[in-house]
Design an enzyme around this catalytic site. Structure first.
Site, mmCIF file in Angstrom:
data_model
loop_
_atom_site.group_PDB
_atom_site.id
_atom_site.type_symbol
_atom_site.label_atom_id
_atom_site.label_comp_id
_atom_site.label_asym_id
_atom_site.label_seq_id
_atom_site.Cartn_x
_atom_site.Cartn_y
_atom_site.Cartn_z
ATOM 1 N N GLY C 232 0.810 -1.221 0.000
ATOM 2 C CA GLY C 232 0.000 0.000 0.000
ATOM 3 C C GLY C 232 0.841 1.269 0.000
ATOM 4 O O GLY C 232 2.080 1.222 0.120
ATOM 5 N N HIS C 233 0.170 2.386 -0.095
ATOM 6 C CA HIS C 233 0.902 3.656 -0.185
ATOM 7 C C HIS C 233 1.582 4.017 1.129
ATOM 8 O O HIS C 233 1.105 3.677 2.201
ATOM 9 C CB HIS C 233 0.011 4.797 -0.683
ATOM 10 C CG HIS C 233 -1.219 5.087 0.114
ATOM 11 N ND1 HIS C 233 -2.021 6.159 -0.166
ATOM 12 C CD2 HIS C 233 -1.783 4.461 1.164
ATOM 13 C CE1 HIS C 233 -3.025 6.177 0.691
ATOM 14 N NE2 HIS C 233 -2.906 5.158 1.499
ATOM 15 N N ASN C 234 2.713 4.682 0.994
ATOM 16 C CA ASN C 234 3.508 5.174 2.125
ATOM 17 C C ASN C 234 4.188 4.059 2.930
ATOM 18 O O ASN C 234 4.823 4.341 3.948
ATOM 19 C CB ASN C 234 2.662 6.018 3.092
ATOM 20 C CG ASN C 234 1.860 7.092 2.387
ATOM 21 O OD1 ASN C 234 2.383 7.793 1.542
ATOM 22 N ND2 ASN C 234 0.589 7.192 2.706
#
Lengths: 336, 336, 336
Positions: C232-234
């Site tokens: 996922g992002h980050n």
């Protein structure tokens, strides 16, 4: 962009000095010149440490920092991002290295990148962006303002609505999984239906959505799907539903409107998940769920019950010990 | 097509009026002119409401509707679908926008769409259809009558049999997952084996099948794989086995013949699942399973045991309460 | 290649006759002329049956077979494989059927296959191999000696380090999953960050790695990812971490260095998994894990506790029976 210019465009009340905004970031990662936001009160303490030039808040803070006051700071921040970092433009037209069937209808305002394939009788509407490596099958249709990122595959006859974002590697319209034993091997049930994707849908990378056997697999409008999600044939997903990564929905299941399926959830075939339900991560849903329920676990149960079950579950060795101790005591009592 | 013509081609006995058939559908979604079927007796009640012109049944119904009587109505229906909605034809030949290595051998009866890549010494046999964006590596081989949907990748040296259907985005032959710590970092174990896929295999979109380290990962004939399935290196899958979506099989596992692995199952490395086993959805198989077993749960156990375990599991809070009550009573008895 | 030549190149001491080596294989699958290895003492018994010409071992065996003595036989074997089966060479240069933007910088020693797309200001460094169907977005960068297998997508602005192997169908840099309800529908949180992949990273086929909302999703160096993994992002993944197939890591999670996440693991958002942790297959990690822990289950717990819990879990029906029996006895005692 100045704070007052932002407020003119997006609303909200400016408090404090009118600063020049050059970027946007979270409270912790802000640089001078950035605008940030406070949406969740639990991060209130971090405001004192931010280096941001301004902050978007729901209620005015008694601090020297410049502020924009607005009802929904996170939504406001999203809009600021769109202003500060606009989408890159795409040049309308069909690349010479793309293949477009003579009977396809591609709007002159659409952008077709190299190595795209557009089949016979396919339609690509105005302002679509079709990145390299995409396949749009015969008779398929891509609505206006929709973006197909690289290597998206839309099988023959499938329809994607308007203002959709389809990420790289998504497959829409592959055959549903249907076979019947013919005595010697699995005979294929031909999958002659289609997939219809609504408007404002976002589909994460490498998701797979199977075509229906006879009718349509339907993804409602404003559905948001994370990466690597699997949708079986004949499934219906209601408007505004959110499906997190690696979730799988088996054939002919009906997912209501405004449902949230968290990550790695599984939904059995032919069941119904009611409007507004939320399934926690890894739920395994094997029976119909009435509207509005919050569920967890496998087989999925009421979320609060699941929490209580898990409390006992993790202490099972101690429970066993207590039962053994009881057996010892009861034996002793019986022998008295 | 008339009912009697269907029966001439496919067998079965016609009862009632000889109707013209223009489409096919389920009992509920039938339009006039459609043929439908009754395979599962539990849908018997729906026959009265169908608008279909004719129905395929195993035993004659005492109803005015036209009927075809046949042993396996669902199989018959599949064959009717193939007659009513034939596969679209593909023009044999190699697109000018495809790249075919001069040392590749592509049969003149194969269809190679634009943006396909066929490597050196690769072979594509008669009546293959290779959709846009496919990659067929050096020395790879695609058997006759096999369809590679868009963006399928077959790495160097891998073999796909005859009459297979490989859906979009499938990767066959990527490196198996093997590393050895060299004191500073993970050194790669070169994956020098291959993948061999049998005949009449269907592989769902975005599945991944790794090549063996030294020998071959083998997918037997008539294996049916749903979407997003992962097959590790050196795995052997027996003929007629069915693997439902999002299942993962770890390296060197051996899956027998006629096995069914339902959705989101996991199989540990180096274990054997015997012929004819069925694993329910989400089973986590961590030990060898003898032939013919039906299993569930994680770690997987006999399915009927799992059902009993789950019954107690969901009532764990109540069980804890009963133990507490016993403790109270036993204490009182002891103090008497 | 002779045994003594291998030892000259790779070290180790030769014992027994200097044989000509023509292949490499496992103990069981060896043909005459092969070299094999013994890394795990439990396979010691199989040495007697091997047909191999020579064996790599940690301690000299009292057997007539030719041997190379070395500290780490499996690592040595990996190096032998690289000598015996060298990577195929790729011709440097840009295919005429590729599209390279005039403002992209592609090193003359890189190999760009047909149907590749390289966007504006993208950089492809020396000795890169970019297989057909890959997409390298505007401003993206591919470090030297990195291989992108077919149909890999690297979105705009993302960076892949040096000596990486990215398998077919991988998507790097698709939008993170972020939305905010605007009262009528889900408004998109623009994902303006990027993905940075370190050096010596291998990513399995059809993995998906989302770009950060504002900063960078970071994959450390020497990370090894199996197929169909979702990041996922980050998310930040530390150096040397190993992530097995079908694992999913939710947004903003931080995975330490030298972590092992086995197959089908799930990690919740915003949590931290400490350096050196190992999560068994199917763990569901929903809270921070301190460094060095070995965990299992869902919600994940200490692995040894999980093993004890599972022992009781599978016998829950018997535990219930014992409680019932106790209730009967206690009732009888109370009535005495």
């Amino acid at each position: 962009m100045r704070l007052t210019s932002l407020a003119e465009l997006l609303g909200g009340a400016v408090r404090g000095e009118d600063r020049e905004i050059t970027g946007a970031s979270t409270l912790e990662e802000s640089a001078p010149g950035d605008i940030t936001f406070l949406a969740n009160p639990k991060y209130r303490g971090k405001v004192n440490e931010t280096r941001a030039a301004a902050i978007i808040v729901a209620e005015e803070l008694d601090l020297p920092i410049s502020q924009i006051i607005t009802e929904n700071p996170y939504l406001y921040f999203a809009r600021v991002l769109n202003l500060l970092y606009p989408e890159k433009p795409h040049k309308a037209g069909i690349s010479e290295s793309a293949y477009v069937h003579p009977d396809a209808i591609v709007h002159e305002g659409a952008c077709i990148y190299p190595h795209v394939y557009v089949g016979a009788d396919a339609r690509v509407f105005e302002n679509c962006v079709v990145y390299p490596g995409c396949f749009i099958g015969d008779g398929a249709s891509i609505g206006e303002h929709t973006v197909l990122h690289p290597n998206v595959v839309v099988y023959d006859g499938c329809t994607v609505g308007r203002h959709c974002i389809i990420h790289a590697g998504v497959v829409i319209g592959s055959d549903g999984f249907g076979f019947v034993w013919d005595g010697k091997r699995h005979a294929k049930i031909p999958q002659k239906g289609t997939v219809i994707v609504g408007d404002h849908v976002e589909i994460g990378s490498n998701c797979t959505i199977d075509r229906a056997a006879l009718t349509s697999t339907r993804i409602g409008s404003d559905v948001k799907m994370d990466n690597l999600v699997q949708i079986g044939h004949n499934v219906v997903v209601g408007d505004h539903t959110v499906i997190v990564a690696q979730t799988g929905i088996s054939g002919s299941a009906r997912i209501g409107k405004g449902v949230v399926l968290a990550g790695q959830v599984g939904v059995a075939g032919h069941i119904t998940v009611g409007d507004g339900c939320t399934a926690a991560a890894r739920s395994g849903i094997v029976a119909d769920i009435p509207p509005g329920k919050v569920i967890s676990g496998f087989p999925a149960m009421d979320h609060t019950r699941w929490l209580r079950v898990q409390t006992v579950y993790k202490d099972l060795p101690e429970l066993l010990k207590r039962v053994r101790e009881l057996e010892r005591k009861v034996k002793a009592l019986a022998e008295d």
